[in-house]
Design an enzyme around this catalytic site. Structure first.
Site, short mmCIF file in Angstrom:
data_model
loop_
_atom_site.label_atom_id
_atom_site.label_comp_id
_atom_site.label_asym_id
_atom_site.label_seq_id
_atom_site.Cartn_x
_atom_site.Cartn_y
_atom_site.Cartn_z
N HIS A 1 -6.67 9.54 -1.53
CA HIS A 1 -7.48 9.50 -0.31
C HIS A 1 -6.80 10.11 0.91
CE1 HIS A 1 -5.27 5.63 -0.45
NE2 HIS A 1 -5.16 5.80 0.84
N HIS B 1 0.86 -1.18 0.00
CA HIS B 1 0.00 0.00 0.00
C HIS B 1 0.89 1.23 0.00
CE1 HIS B 1 -3.67 2.26 0.51
NE2 HIS B 1 -3.11 2.95 1.49
N ASP C 1 -8.49 1.67 1.09
CA ASP C 1 -8.19 2.66 2.13
C ASP C 1 -9.05 3.90 2.14
OD1 ASP C 1 -6.70 3.10 4.43
OD2 ASP C 1 -5.20 4.31 3.39
N ASP D 1 0.90 5.10 -0.34
CA ASP D 1 0.16 6.36 -0.38
C ASP D 1 0.90 7.41 -1.19
OD1 ASP D 1 -2.22 5.98 1.27
OD2 ASP D 1 -0.83 5.63 2.92
#
Length: 972
Positions: free
Chosen positions: A447, A36, A151, A38
Site C-alpha cells: 500500500h 506495522h 493501512d 511497511d
C-alpha cells in the site's frame, strides 16, 4: 463546519441502529500486540531489516517463550521470510513452530505484503496472497483465517470476496472516509457482514470490523505524559485523527505504551537506548497508566455493540525490543485485572483470532452491508486521498507490465512441461526465474508501493526488483521458444541467403483466439513478412514514433489460445525490375503539432476523417484534438504532451470484432512543470447525469455519482480506474480501458476526465525531511482503448477487450543470419480455448513442496521432513473466473459448464481434479467458514456455492465466481 458534512449520513444510520447488547458485567479488552512493518514507504526493505525488522521477530519470539500469557500477531510475510531464511537460528525456528502450535503467535492476512485496495488488480492481489499462504502452509502447515488490512487508503468491495474465497473467517479494516467513520462510530455500526459481490451475495460474504478513530496505533496522549500531540496526522497528509506513529516523535517528547521508543536508522544504537522511550511502569505511576488505558477502552466500548473491545498495542516499527515492551505491559495488565471490579474492565493479551472467536461466540445478529466500497478516502475536508490513483504513473505501468509478463510466462512454462518437455531446459532454473518475478510483483502491491506514496529510493528499489525479475522471465521465455524452434532446423548461414532479417515468435497468453496487431521496430523501410508456411502476412510499415531512424512494423496476427505464431521478417529486394515480391504496405503519415486551444477558434471547420469498418473518427485541424467519433452503422517532435491514435481495418477472413471496435490511444505526458497534473478530458453529448462507473480492481463496477461537497469537491469526486470505466445514457455508452491505474472523474454532464500524470511538491516539513514529495520528472506513456456503442455491444466486448489490453501477445524478436529457420506449423501445438465469458486467470506450476493431503502434510512436518521434498512439477494450478455479473448480458451472464479434460487435452490426460481455496492451501471440501447471524434464525458465511458434484472434470462456473483447482495429468 466539519459536522455538517457527516450529519446527513448520521441520521439514517441512527434510524437503523440495532439495539445494544452490552452486558452489565465488565468490559473485556483484548490487547493485541503487533508491529506495522511497511515493505517500503520511507526506507528500503534492506534498510528496514537492518534497523528494526529483523529485531522484531528475534525479540518477539524470545519474549513470547518467556511468558505463557503473551501474544503477538505477524502480518506481512516479506520481512518474516527474509528473517526466517537469513537470520533465524534453528532454536528460534523451533520456538516459532511451538508458538504457532500453541496459538500464541498468529499470522494474519499472511500475504507477502498488505496490498493496496484502490489501484491494485485482482490478479495481483491473489498472487501476493498466494505467495505468502504457500510459504506458510509449506513451512508450518498453517492457513491464516483473519485479515488485518489496517493501512490501505480506502476499502474496495472486492476485498470481502477475495478474503472469503481465501478461507478467512473475519476481516478487519481501518481507513474509510472520516465523516462516514464518525457517523458509523456514533451509531455503533463499525461491525457488519459485508457482501462485496452483488452476484455472489451471501455465498461469499465476510464479517467485517472497521477500526475506530484511533486506528491501529496505541493512543498517543496520556494525562501524565509531557507531550500532548497528534503526530499520525503528520505521518502522511490526511492520516486518521487521534492516532500516533511513534516514529514521527523525534526527540520532542514521550508517548504512552511505546516503552521501546522509536526505531533508529540506519542501524540500532549500540547502547540500546532509543529516542522517546515511554516512561517505565513503576509503583508510582502504575495507577496513572491503568487509568489512561481503562479510559480509552471505555471510550472505545461506547462505539461498539458488544462488551468485547479490540485494543491494538503497537504502531509503525514497534516491538524491535519486545523485552522492554512486555516487561512494562505485563505488570500493567496484572494491575488492571486485580482491580477489574472497581475499574469495570478486564484485560488480556490476545491474537486477532482470540478476539474474533470471542465475538463470534456471542451469536449477535449483525447488519448487512451491500456491494458498495469505501472509496474515495478523505481524512479532513481538504485532504482527499485521491491523487495517489495516478501518482508515479511510470511505476504503476511497470508493475502491470511485469504482472502481464509473469502471467504469460506461467502458462508458457506449463505448456513447455506438459504433456512432455520438448527440450533441455532446467526446470529448477525456470522455477527460480518465475519465483523472482512472483516476489517482485507481489512486493509492489504494497500500500506504499504501487500507490506512489513512497520515497524515491524506495521507488527505485521496487523498479529494480521488477526489472530484474522481468529480465529473468524474458530469458526463460527465450529459452522455451528456442527449444521449440531448434529441433526443426538450425539457422545455417548460406552464401546466397540474401540480406539479413528477423524472426518473431508471438505467444497469446489468453485462452481465446485473438486477432490483433503486434508492433515491431525494424531498421529497413521495405519488409516482407511470411508465416510458418511461407505465406505472406498482412502488415504495414511506417516511420517509428520513437526512433527517427527506425520503422514500426505492424503485423496482423490471429493466434489461438495459449499458442504461438512464428514469422520471418526480411527486407525486400528493393526496386529490382520485374520483382513481384509481396511486401508490407507503406503507411501515409500525417503528423499534427501541438496547438493551444483558442476560444475564438472555429472548432470543427477543418476535420480529417480516419475510418475502419466500425468507426469514423474526425480529427480537428484547428485544435489538433479528436473532434468526434461516429459509429459506421449510424447516420516526432519533442512535445510535453502527445496523443497517438490508431484504428484498425481488419481484412476479410479475420475475426476482428474486438480489434475493429476499439480506438487505441497512446499518450505522452511529461516532464511536467512543478505542481501540475495532466488530465485528459473527453466531452460527449451523452446525457450521463454526471454519473460514471469505474471498476474495483478489475473485478466489478461501482456507480460513481457526482457529489457536491462544501469543500474540495473536485478532489473528492475522483475515483480509481484500475482497468475500466464508462459513462452512458439511455442509448449509448463510452467505455475507457486502461493498462495501468488512473484517477477518473466526471466534473460535468457527458464529460469524463482521466488524470494521466502529476508532479507536486509537498511542503509539510516532515514529508520534506523524509523526501516524500512527488517531484516526478518522468515522461509517461499510458495507453487507453475507447469503445463506443450500445449497451449490449459494449457489455459483450468490455471485459474481453480489457483483458486483451492487459495481456497483449508476447513477442520474442531475434535476428536471422542467412537462411531462415524452418518454423513449426501454426497448429503443431493444440490450443487451449475457453468460452468467451470464462477467463483463464492462471495456469501455472507453483512448485510447492507440500502434499495436497492436509493430514499427510501435517505428519510430514511433525516428522521433520521439511526441506527434503522436491518441487512438485506435476501439480498444475488452474484458476477460472466468470467475467459477468448476474443479469448483465442475456447470454454471457449465464452459468457456463466446461469439461476440464477437453479444455486441457493439449496438456495431456487429466487424471485428477482437486478443487481448492483461492490460494490453494485448503481442500475446498474441508473448508468450513464461520457463519455470522444476519437475521432471526439466519446464519450466513458458508462458502458453499450452488450444488456441485465433488471432484470430476465437468464443472459449472456461475457469474463472478472464481474457482481454483489442482490438476494432475498422466505422466508420459
Amino acid at each position: 463546519m466539519g459536522q455538517l458534512c457527516w450529519l446527513p449520513l448520521l441520521a439514517p444510520l441512527l434510524l437503523l441502529r440495532p439495539p445494544g447488547v452490552q452486558s452489565a458485567g465488565p468490559i473485556r479488552a483484548f490487547v493485541v500486540p503487533h508491529s506495522h512493518m511497511d515493505v517500503g514507504w520511507v526506507y528500503t526493505v534492506q534498510e528496514s531489516m537492518r534497523a528494526y525488522a529483523a529485531n522484531v521477530y528475534t525479540s518477539v519470539v524470545e519474549e513470547l517463550a518467556r511468558g505463557q500469557q503473551r501474544r503477538f500477531i505477524a502480518v506481512e510475510q516479506e520481512f518474516f521470510r527474509l528473517w526466517w531464511d537469513g537470520v533465524a537460528s534453528d532454536q528460534q525456528k523451533y520456538q516459532v513452530r511451538q508458538l504457532l502450535e500453541e496459538g500464541r503467535l498468529e499470522f494474519v492476512i499472511g500475504g507477502q505484503v498488505m496490498h493496496d485496495e484502490a489501484v491494485t488488480h485482482l490478479d495481483d492481489q491473489i498472487l501476493q496472497l498466494t505467495e505468502g499462504h504457500g510459504f506458510l502452509y509449506e513451512t508450518f502447515g498453517i492457513r491464516p483465517q483473519f485479515s488485518w488490512h489496517v493501512d490501505p487508503f480506502g476499502a474496495s468491495a472486492t476485498t470481502p470476496t477475495l478474503f472469503a474465497l481465501a478461507g478467512f473467517n473475519a476481516h478487519l479494516g481501518s481507513r474509510i472516509d472520516y465523516d462516514l467513520k464518525a457517523a458509523m462510530q456514533e451509531a455503533r455500526g463499525l461491525q457488519f457482514v459485508w457482501r462485496g459481490s452483488p452476484s455472489l451475495s451471501e455465498r461469499q460474504e465476510i464479517f467485517t470490523h472497521i477500526m475506530d478513530q484511533y486506528s491501529y496505533c496505541t493512543p498517543s496522549h496520556i494525562p501524565f505524559s509531557n507531550r500532548d500531540h497528534n503526530e499520525e496526522g503528520r505521518r502522511r497528509p490526511g492520516a486518521v485523527a487521534h492516532t500516533c506513529n511513534p516514529s514521527t516523535l523525534g526527540g520532542r517528547g514521550r508517548s504512552g505504551f511505546y516503552w521501546n521508543g522509536v526505531a533508529v536508522f540506519p542501524k540500532p544504537p549500540q547502547d540500546g537506548v532509543y529516542p522517546n522511550m515511554s516512561e517505565p511502569v513503576t509503583p508510582a505511576n502504575i495507577n496513572l497508566y491503568a487509568e489512561a488505558l481503562v479510559a480509552n477502552v471505555k471510550q472505545r466500548a461506547a462505539w461498539f455493540r458488544t462488551p468485547h473491545v479490540l485494543w491494538p498495542w503497537g504502531c509503525d516499527k514497534q516491538f524491535f525490543n519486545a523485552s522492554v515492551q512486555f516487561a512494562n505491559m505485563d505488570p500493567l495488565l496484572d494491575h488492571i485485572n486485580s482491580h477489574a471490579a472497581e475499574l469495570g474492565v478486564s484485560v488480556q493479551y490476545a491474537t486477532l483470532g482470540d478476539y474474533f472467536r470471542a465475538l463470534h461466540a456471542l451469536n449477535v445478529t449483525w447488519r448487512v452491508r451491500d456491494h458498495h466500497d469505501f472509496l474515495p478516502y478523505s481524512t479532513e475536508p481538504f485532504q482527499a486521498w485521491t491523487g495517489f490513483y495516478t501518482s508515479r504513473s511510470s511505476l504503476k505501468g511497470l508493475a502491470r507490465r511485469a504482472s502481464a509478463l509473469l502471467y504469460a510466462g506461467e502458462s508458457m512454462f506449463t505448456r513447455y512441461l506438459w504433456p512432455a518437455p520438448r527440450g533441455h531446459l532446467d526446470p529448477t532454473w525456470a522455477l527460480q526465474q518465475l519465483q523472482q518475478l512472483r516476489w517482485a510483483v507481489s512486493e509492489v502491491q504494497h500500500h506504499d508501493a504501487i500507490t506512489g506514496t513512497e520515497s524515491p529510493k524506495v521507488r527505485d528499489m521496487y523498479a529494480t526488483h521488477l526489472a530484474s525479475g522481468m529480465l529473468g522471465m524474458r530469458k526463460l521465455m527465450a529459452s522455451i521458444v528456442l527449444d521449440e524452434l531448434q529441433p526443426q532446423a538450425p539457422m545455417a548461414a548460406s552464401s546466397d541467403a540474401g540480406p539479413a532479417g528477423h524472426f518473431a515468435s508471438v505467444y497469446n497468453p489468453l485462452a481465446w483466439t485473438v486477432t490483433t496487431i503486434v508492433t515491431l521496430t525494424v531498421g529497413f523501410p521495405g519488409v516482407r513478412v511470411t508465416d510458418e508456411a511461407g505465406h505472406p502476412v498482412p502488415s504495414q510499415i511506417q516511420n517509428s514514433t520513437e526512433t527517427p531512424s527506425a520503422y514500426d512494423l505492424l503485423i496482423l496476427t490471429t493466434i489461438p489460445g495459449l499458442s504461438y505464431r512464428h514469422y520471418n521478417i526480411r527486407p525486400t529486394a528493393g526496386a529490382q525490375e520485374g520483382t513481384q515480391e509481396p511486401a508490407a504496405t507503406v503507411a501515409s503519415t500525417l503528423q499534427f503539432g501541438r496547438r493551444l486551444r483558442r476560444r475564438t477558434s472555429h472548432a470543427g471547420r477543418y476535420l480529417v476523417p480516419v475510418a475502419n469498418d466500425c468507426y469514423i473518427v474526425l480529427l480537428d485541424q484547428d485544435t489538433n484534438l479528436m473532434h468526434s467519433i461516429w459509429e459506421r452503422n449510424m447516420t516526432a517532435q519533442n512535445y510535453t504532451y502527445a496523443i497517438r491514435s490508431r484504428l484498425t481495418h481488419v481484412p476479410q477472413g479475420h475475426d476482428g470484432e474486438l480489434l475493429c471496435h476499439r480506438i487505441e490511444q497512446e499518450y505522452q505526458a511529461g516532464p511536467l512543470e512543478l505542481n501540475r497534473e495532466a488530465v485528459l478530458r473527453t466531452s460527449t453529448n451523452l446525457n450521463s447525469q454526471q454519473v460514471i462507473y469505474s471498476d474495483n480492481n478489475g473485478y466489478q463496477m461501482q456507480r460513481r455519482p457526482y457529489v457536491s461537497y462544501v469543500n474540495n469537491s473536485i478532489a473528492r469526486n475522483y475515483y480509481p480506474m484500475v482497468q475500466s470505466a464508462f459513462m452512458e445514457d439511455g442509448k449509448s455508452r463510452l467505455v475507457l480501458l486502461s493498462e495501468r491505474a488512473h484517477g477518473i472523474s466526471s466534473q460535468g454532464n457527458g464529460q469524463v476526465e482521466v488524470m494521466l500524470h502529476r508532479r507536486l511538491w509537498n511542503n509539510f516539513d516532515w514529508d520534506l525531511g523524509y523526501n516524500l514529495t512527488l517531484n516526478d520528472t518522468s515522461v509517461v506513456h499510458p495507453v487507453l482503448w475507447l469503445l463506443l456503442g450500445s449497451w449490449s455491444l459494449t457489455t459483450a466486448l468490455r471485459q474481453r477487450s480489457a483483458l486483451a489490453l492487459q495481456h497483449r501477445p508476447v513477442v520474442l524478436f531475434g535476428d536471422l543470419a542467412g537462411t531462415a529457420p524452418k518454423l513449426p506449423g501454426p497448429q503443431q501445438q493444440e490450443a487451449v480455448t475457453l468460452p468467451p465469458n470464462l477467463h483463464l486467470q492462471i495456469l501455472s506450476i507453483p512448485g510447492w513442496r507440500y502434499s495436497s493431503n492436509h493430514t499427510e502434510h501435517s505428519q510430514n512436518l511433525r516428522k521433520g521432513h521439511r526441506g527434503e521434498a522436491q518441487a512438485d512439477l506435476r501439480r498444475v494450478l488452474l484458476r477460472l473466473y466468470h467475467l459477468y455479473e448476474v443479469g448483465e448480458d442475456p447470454v454471457l451472464s449465464q452459468p457456463v459448464t466446461v469439461n476440464l479434460e477437453a479444455v486441457l487435452q493439449a496438456l495431456g490426460s487429466v487424471v485428477a481434479v482437486e478443487e481448492r481455496s483461492l490460494t490453494g492451501t485448503w481442500d475446498l471440501s474441508m473448508l468450513h467458514r464461520w457463519s455470522w447471524r444476519t437475521g432471526p434464525g439466519r446464519h450466513r458465511g458458508d462458502t458453499t456455492s450452488p450444488s456441485r458434484p465433488p471432484g470430476g472434470p465437468i464443472i459449472t462456473v456461475h457469474p463472478k465466481e472464481i474457482r481454483t483447482f489442482f490438476i494432475h495429468f498422466q505422466q508420459q
